[in-house]
Design a protein around this motif. Structure first.
Motif, mmCIF file in Angstrom:
data_model
loop_
_atom_site.group_PDB
_atom_site.id
_atom_site.type_symbol
_atom_site.label_atom_id
_atom_site.label_comp_id
_atom_site.label_asym_id
_atom_site.label_seq_id
_atom_site.Cartn_x
_atom_site.Cartn_y
_atom_site.Cartn_z
ATOM 1 N N LEU A 185 3.244 -44.809 -64.332
ATOM 2 C CA LEU A 185 4.596 -44.272 -64.212
ATOM 3 C C LEU A 185 4.521 -42.751 -64.189
ATOM 4 N N TRP A 186 5.205 -42.156 -63.193
ATOM 5 C CA TRP A 186 5.163 -40.691 -63.055
ATOM 6 C C TRP A 186 6.516 -40.189 -62.589
ATOM 7 N N LYS A 187 6.929 -39.073 -63.187
ATOM 8 C CA LYS A 187 8.170 -38.417 -62.757
ATOM 9 C C LYS A 187 8.042 -36.919 -62.990
ATOM 10 N N LYS A 188 8.414 -36.154 -61.966
ATOM 11 C CA LYS A 188 8.473 -34.703 -62.087
ATOM 12 C C LYS A 188 9.617 -34.197 -61.237
ATOM 13 N N LYS A 189 10.635 -33.722 -61.914
ATOM 14 C CA LYS A 189 11.840 -33.218 -61.268
ATOM 15 C C LYS A 189 12.441 -34.282 -60.353
ATOM 16 N N LYS A 190 12.454 -34.035 -59.036
ATOM 17 C CA LYS A 190 13.152 -34.941 -58.134
ATOM 18 C C LYS A 190 12.313 -36.153 -57.720
ATOM 19 N N PHE A 191 11.003 -36.062 -57.904
ATOM 20 C CA PHE A 191 10.127 -37.150 -57.480
ATOM 21 C C PHE A 191 9.750 -38.027 -58.669
ATOM 22 N N SER A 192 9.664 -39.308 -58.426
ATOM 23 C CA SER A 192 9.111 -40.221 -59.433
ATOM 24 C C SER A 192 8.504 -41.412 -58.710
ATOM 25 N N ALA A 193 7.611 -42.115 -59.422
ATOM 26 C CA ALA A 193 6.903 -43.228 -58.791
ATOM 27 C C ALA A 193 6.426 -44.212 -59.856
ATOM 28 N N ASN A 194 6.245 -45.429 -59.410
ATOM 29 C CA ASN A 194 5.647 -46.481 -60.231
ATOM 30 C C ASN A 194 4.644 -47.231 -59.349
ATOM 31 N N LEU A 195 3.390 -47.265 -59.770
ATOM 32 C CA LEU A 195 2.361 -47.992 -59.036
ATOM 33 C C LEU A 195 1.804 -49.077 -59.940
ATOM 34 N N PHE A 196 1.892 -50.318 -59.469
ATOM 35 C CA PHE A 196 1.400 -51.454 -60.246
ATOM 36 C C PHE A 196 0.401 -52.233 -59.411
ATOM 37 N N ALA A 197 -0.713 -52.617 -60.049
ATOM 38 C CA ALA A 197 -1.721 -53.446 -59.390
ATOM 39 C C ALA A 197 -2.184 -54.525 -60.363
ATOM 40 N N ASN A 198 -2.397 -55.729 -59.833
ATOM 41 C CA ASN A 198 -2.808 -56.856 -60.661
ATOM 42 C C ASN A 198 -3.850 -57.691 -59.919
ATOM 43 N N PHE A 199 -4.870 -58.120 -60.655
ATOM 44 C CA PHE A 199 -5.857 -59.068 -60.134
ATOM 45 C C PHE A 199 -5.886 -60.269 -61.063
ATOM 46 N N TYR A 200 -5.845 -61.467 -60.475
ATOM 47 C CA TYR A 200 -5.743 -62.701 -61.265
ATOM 48 C C TYR A 200 -6.641 -63.750 -60.615
ATOM 49 N N SER A 201 -7.474 -64.403 -61.415
ATOM 50 C CA SER A 201 -8.371 -65.423 -60.872
ATOM 51 C C SER A 201 -8.635 -66.489 -61.925
ATOM 52 N N SER A 202 -9.051 -67.665 -61.462
ATOM 53 C CA SER A 202 -9.351 -68.771 -62.372
ATOM 54 C C SER A 202 -10.260 -69.773 -61.664
ATOM 55 N N ASP A 203 -11.078 -70.454 -62.455
ATOM 56 C CA ASP A 203 -11.884 -71.562 -61.933
ATOM 57 C C ASP A 203 -11.082 -72.856 -61.855
ATOM 58 N N GLY A 204 -9.792 -72.809 -62.285
ATOM 59 C CA GLY A 204 -8.977 -74.019 -62.289
ATOM 60 C C GLY A 204 -9.333 -74.920 -63.472
ATOM 61 N N TYR A 205 -8.751 -76.100 -63.487
ATOM 62 C CA TYR A 205 -9.037 -77.026 -64.584
ATOM 63 C C TYR A 205 -9.019 -78.460 -64.069
ATOM 64 N N ASP A 206 -9.663 -79.321 -64.824
ATOM 65 C CA ASP A 206 -9.811 -80.726 -64.442
ATOM 66 C C ASP A 206 -9.526 -81.584 -65.673
ATOM 67 N N LEU A 207 -8.379 -82.272 -65.673
ATOM 68 C CA LEU A 207 -7.985 -83.081 -66.826
ATOM 69 C C LEU A 207 -8.610 -84.472 -66.816
ATOM 70 N N ASP A 208 -9.076 -84.910 -65.663
ATOM 71 C CA ASP A 208 -9.636 -86.264 -65.543
ATOM 72 C C ASP A 208 -10.994 -86.172 -64.855
ATOM 73 N N LYS A 209 -12.064 -86.195 -65.657
ATOM 74 C CA LYS A 209 -13.412 -86.038 -65.115
ATOM 75 C C LYS A 209 -13.858 -87.240 -64.300
ATOM 76 N N SER A 210 -13.138 -88.366 -64.411
ATOM 77 C CA SER A 210 -13.543 -89.568 -63.680
ATOM 78 C C SER A 210 -13.180 -89.500 -62.199
ATOM 79 N N THR A 211 -12.329 -88.529 -61.828
ATOM 80 C CA THR A 211 -11.944 -88.376 -60.424
ATOM 81 C C THR A 211 -12.664 -87.160 -59.840
ATOM 82 N N PRO A 212 -12.924 -87.167 -58.535
ATOM 83 C CA PRO A 212 -13.703 -86.076 -57.942
ATOM 84 C C PRO A 212 -12.932 -84.785 -57.748
ATOM 85 N N LEU A 213 -11.595 -84.819 -57.831
ATOM 86 C CA LEU A 213 -10.784 -83.637 -57.581
ATOM 87 C C LEU A 213 -10.264 -83.026 -58.871
#
Length: 688
Positions: A185-213
């Motif tokens: 977050l940045w502001k100086k007099k008449k100018f201001s800005a907000n820059l947001f960045a996000n990275f999100y990842s997962s290996d997923g999950y498997d509730l039923d090991k008896s199935t291949p998916l």
């Protein structure tokens, strides 16, 4: 069930009685502060005086929970349930209405990409959210047909004074889940800005090991959201906002005992340019141009790396809008005009479909005295494909005294069948279910049957009459009480929807998956009661309790129950059931509740946050063949879940957080595929 109700009732009684004993304790730092909101009226209003049922989630509340995605924080709110649709994504259910009736906004402009009727809210990070405003009940008078059930507006952070600050955070969780944020977050007099960045990842999950998916395959995504502000003067301000989102996910399927692999990609871009013009002390205008594009592409290759299946989705929305508010003494008159131009190109559509709709809305915010506030307004939509519609609304708030008020509202909403409900033709390549638009369902079912993919069709379902548009009347009546450390609000609601469009199973495939299509469910009604209370017992300890009772039924079933009263029991005997045995619409729980407790230990700069959630039983399918959900069908059992987070400031700038979502490790792989097992997490954040 009785012991659960007793427990919740005891907590409520304790909160109220404790508050009465401590009436004279008026420590200012513990008072529940006023909150300013904009979504309910499109003008800035104090929450306690608003004559509409509304919930606010602040950035501080979000931070203490340790959650990272929008769907996770919404799922913790009273009266909101996120349920997996036939797509596998989680959809919002409010006041018993499905997610198709809830409009989702970011900074006042809508998200698109309802590829299976719902928005995948996990694509929205909470890392730069200032607050979330939730309006429950028909809001078509301001926002149009998608807001027939309510509006969720995600408002991002904005610098308010000359400054340079921000935060960097990293969170690691079970299933090799990574979440990294940078928010500047940045502001100086008449100018201001907000820059947001996000990275999100997962290996997923498997509730039923008896199935291949897996229940959830590997994926990663990133979001970049720059916002620029320029103040030409105190009375003229420019805002330019962009959001870029990209996701890649493994796409895996087992078809006819063979492995198919590929990937799925999502891309979202939206841009908003807004000019705020304060003409004088009484007249204020906003001019806004918004454009957004959502794409989804996926493919599957066979074991020889030969293309087996490919799907795509490409939606554009362009929306210019102008709004003006005129102050008339203590009152406000707001009017707006705009245009929606939307195009959609997707798999199996014969052509790129498009429509335009022009609209105008007017709202008068009237304060005839200090005790009364009256909101009256309407919106008129002129649609290129469907009948034009007038959507009025009236809401009233009466302030009995400084602590207590009553409020009520009635609104009318309208929603035409969308292109997906008419022309969709989608088969999930990994899971194997199929969703068909009403206008193409009969031909495609015949084709699938001829190909030997259909095991059986549901008896009594046909596509002989056209799918009709929906209309709804919504009524809310509630109370609001706030005194010192206690806040209580309650709201009774009623929705009557004519020609509700809902999904139903129309056939079962040989792979044990279902074929879904869309139907008018005659007249549907939902009614219930929502209750929320919060109390600060001490400077260090606070608790809240939320509860919703819900009934949701098909009126044609209630009126013609003799057509549904005979079923086959487990022994295949035909028995007669009573009207009281009719449970209601699918995937609706009569009772949901939550208890949230927050404890601060000032000496060691530590916060402990525990949330417990309850959902009573509900049914997903008709399992005894009478085409309704009754008490003799198979139900998903009621269950509890709990989330815990502990936050500690190591220094004034460094925060460490650890906890567990689904602390009780409740799972039901066959019925609740979106509820993973216990997920442990740890997060570190640096503020500057």
């Amino acid at each position: 069930m009785k012991h659960r109700i007793t427990f919740f009732s005891a907590l409520l009684f304790y909160q109220i009685s404790f508050a009465q004993q401590k009436k004279k304790d008026s420590i200012q730092t513990n008072e529940l502060l006023e909150v300013m909101v904009v979504t309910g009226t499109r003008t800035e209003r104090v929450l306690s005086s608003l004559p509409l049922p509304m919930t606010i989630i602040t950035s501080a509340e979000i931070a203490k929970t340790g959650v990272t995605r929008l769907n996770e924080i919404l799922n913790e709110q009273t009266g909101i349930i996120l349920i997996p649709d036939e797509s596998g994504f989680e959809g919002i259910q409010m006041q018993g209405l499905d997610s198709a009736y809830t409009m989702v906004l970011i900074d006042g402009v809508p998200l698109v990409g309802r590829s299976a009727g719902i928005l995948d809210l996990s694509r929205v990070s909470v890392g730069n959210i200032e607050r979330i405003e939730i309006v429950k009940g028909a809001s078509s008078a301001l926002y149009g047909s998608e807001a027939m059930g309510g509006v969720i507006n995600v408002i991002t952070k904005k610098p308010k004074k000359d400054m340079f600050s921000g935060s960097l955070s990293y969170r690691y969780a079970s299933f090799n889940t990574n979440d990294a944020n940078a928010n500047l977050l940045w502001k100086k007099k008449k100018f201001s800005a907000n820059l947001f960045a996000n990275f999100y990842s997962s290996d997923g999950y498997d509730l039923d090991k008896s199935t291949p998916l897996k229940n959830l395959e590997n994926f990663y995504n990133y979001t970049i959201q720059p916002k620029l502000y320029y103040d030409f003067s105190e009375n003229l301000k420019l805002i330019v906002s962009n959001r870029f989102y990209n996701q890649k996910m493994d796409n895996v399927a087992i078809i006819d005992a063979e492995n198919y692999k590929g990937d799925a990609a999502e891309n979202e871009w939206n841009s908003q340019v807004k000019l705020e013009h304060k003409w004088n002390s009484k007249l204020y205008s906003e001019y806004e141009l918004y454009a957004t594009n959502y794409k989804n592409d996926s493919f599957l290759n066979d074991e020889n790396d030969v293309l087996y299946d490919k799907t795509y989705y490409n939606q554009w929305l362009f929306r210019p809008e102008a709004r003006t508010t005129l102050a008339i003494n203590n009152d406000k008159l707001t009017a707006g005009i705009g245009l929606n131009y939307e195009t959609l190109d997707r798999t199996y559509f014969s052509k790129n479909v498009e429509f335009t709709s022009e609209y105008v809305f007017v709202q008068y915010d009237w304060n005839p005295s200090e005790k009364w506030n009256i909101l009256a307004g309407f919106r008129y939509d002129n649609h290129s494909e469907y009948a034009s519609q007038l959507s009025p609304k009236l809401a009233v708030n009466y302030k009995i005294n400084t602590d207590f008020s009553v409020k009520g509202s009635v609104g009318y909403g309208y929603k035409a069948p969308d292109f997906r409900q008419l022309y969709f033709d989608f088969s999930n390549p990994s899971v194997g279910y199929t969703v068909l638009g009403y206008n193409v369902a009969e031909d495609r079912l015949n084709q699938l049957d001829a190909e030997g993919q259909i095991l059986k069709r549901v008896e009594g379902i046909s596509f002989n009459t056209p799918l009709e548009a929906e209309s709804a009347v919504n009524v809310n009546f509630g109370t609001f009480y706030k005194r010192n450390k206690l806040k209580v609000d309650a709201n009774a609601f009623y929705n009557s929807i004519s020609n509700l469009i809902d999904t139903r199973v129309v056939a079962q495939k040989n792979n044990s998956q279902n074929v879904f299509s869309y139907f008018n469910v005659s007249e549907v009604f939902t009614y219930g009661l929502e209750f929320n209370s919060a109390y600060n017992f001490t400077n260090e300890f606070s608790a809240s309790f939320g509860y919703q009772y819900l009934t949701a039924k098909d009126k044609s079933v209630v009126d013609n129950f003799e057509n549904y009263q005979y079923i086959r029991n487990a022994e295949l005997q035909t028995i007669k059931i009573n009207k009281s045995d009719y449970f209601g619409l699918y995937n609706r729980s009569k009772h949901t509740a939550n208890i949230k407790m927050a404890y601060t230990i000032p000496k060691i700069k530590t916060d402990v946050n525990l949330r417990v959630f309850y959902r009573s039983r509900y049914g997903l399918y008709d399992t005894n063949g009478n085409q309704i959900l009754d008490k003799h069908d198979t139900f998903v059992d009621d269950y509890f879940t709990a989330n815990l987070s502990v936050s500690k400031y190591i220094t004034d700038k460094i925060l460490f957080q650890a906890g567990a979502n689904n602390l009780l490790n409740y799972t039901d792989p066959s019925q609740i595929p979106n509820l993973s097992g216990r997920q442990l997490f740890a997060r570190i954040q640096y503020n500057f």
